[in-house]
Scaffold this active site. Sequence first.
Site, short mmCIF file in Angstrom:
data_model
loop_
_atom_site.label_atom_id
_atom_site.label_comp_id
_atom_site.label_asym_id
_atom_site.label_seq_id
_atom_site.Cartn_x
_atom_site.Cartn_y
_atom_site.Cartn_z
N THR A 7 30.23 46.20 60.37
CA THR A 7 29.92 45.44 59.06
C THR A 7 28.95 44.40 59.23
OG1 THR A 7 30.43 43.89 57.14
CG2 THR A 7 31.87 43.62 59.04
N ASN A 9 28.10 42.29 56.95
CA ASN A 9 28.45 41.15 55.96
C ASN A 9 29.02 39.98 56.44
OD1 ASN A 9 29.82 39.44 54.01
ND2 ASN A 9 29.88 41.25 52.58
N GLY A 11 30.45 37.36 55.70
CA GLY A 11 31.80 36.91 55.07
C GLY A 11 32.91 37.72 55.37
N ASP A 69 35.65 49.34 53.32
CA ASP A 69 34.74 49.36 52.14
C ASP A 69 35.93 48.84 50.95
OD1 ASP A 69 32.39 50.17 50.99
OD2 ASP A 69 33.33 51.76 49.75
P1 IMP Z 1 31.00 47.01 50.83
O1 IMP Z 1 30.26 45.98 51.58
O2 IMP Z 1 30.44 48.19 50.26
O3 IMP Z 1 32.51 47.06 50.87
O4 IMP Z 1 30.94 45.96 49.32
C1 IMP Z 1 31.87 45.19 48.80
C2 IMP Z 1 31.39 44.21 47.78
O5 IMP Z 1 32.58 43.97 46.85
C3 IMP Z 1 30.99 42.98 48.28
O6 IMP Z 1 29.60 42.99 48.64
C4 IMP Z 1 31.35 42.23 47.20
O7 IMP Z 1 30.29 42.05 46.45
C5 IMP Z 1 32.63 42.88 46.80
N1 IMP Z 1 33.83 42.26 47.70
C6 IMP Z 1 34.57 42.80 48.25
N2 IMP Z 1 35.66 42.29 48.97
C7 IMP Z 1 35.39 41.00 48.26
C8 IMP Z 1 36.45 39.82 48.31
O8 IMP Z 1 37.15 39.66 49.06
N3 IMP Z 1 35.73 38.93 47.44
C9 IMP Z 1 34.77 38.80 46.76
N4 IMP Z 1 34.05 40.11 46.55
C10 IMP Z 1 34.28 40.94 47.54
#
Ligand code: IMP
Length: 196
Positions: A7, A9, A11, A69
């Site tokens: 990841t 991300n 966060g 995901d």
């Molecule tokens: P991914 O990176 O494709 O899994 O994107 C998931 C998206 O869902 C993130 O960018 C957030 O916008 C939202 N998301 C997933 N988990 C959380 C959480 O724990 N809190 C708030 N938003 C979340």
Amino acid sequence: MKFVLATHNPGKLKEMSAILSRFGVEVASPADVGVTVDVEETGTTFAENAMLKAKAICAAAGLPAIADDSGLCVDALNGGPGVYSARYGGEGLDDRGRYTLLLNSMRGQTTRSAHFACAIACAFPNGDELTAEGRCEGTIAFAPMGEGGFGYDPVFFVPEKAKTFAQLTAEEKSELSHRGRALAAFVEKLETYWKQ
Ligand code: IMP
């Protein structure tokens, strides 16, 4: 054994490393092991997307890779934004823009039930695979509350805590969050896998 957490991300990286390190799992970011892989999330489910990412990073790094995901599924929006949570409203929006758009789409809506879902996938260089899922039920708040977390946290209200995700401490959130639950289920599967 070292795992790469697939990841970018920050966060999620922070939340997942904190939880996994409690179980003695050492994690590195793709950058730590010198790989950059941009995987298109073309799957129609969280589980499919998680496995696409885990396999790509595992192949590039030659190390076991863990990917997740996740997204927010809102009943009044027929389960949306779901797998499109990160892209909701298009490229130009940031987290605040996305949750503001969500609140606007929910204006006047009395059915506010929603859940966060998370799929974790792990791919090993020998082709073995592990998967786990977790979810957390809640409602969409009428206005953002709290400063913590990321993404849709300020508008995701958890009735059992009477707080939004953004009003919980990181520990409180990971105890009941979709990701915390998916990771706990994943760690159990990993322990069984190791024993075998
Ligand atoms: P991914 O990176 O494709 O899994 O994107 C998931 C998206 O869902 C993130 O960018 C957030 O916008 C939202 N998301 C997933 N988990 C959380 C959480 O724990 N809190 C708030 N938003 C979340």
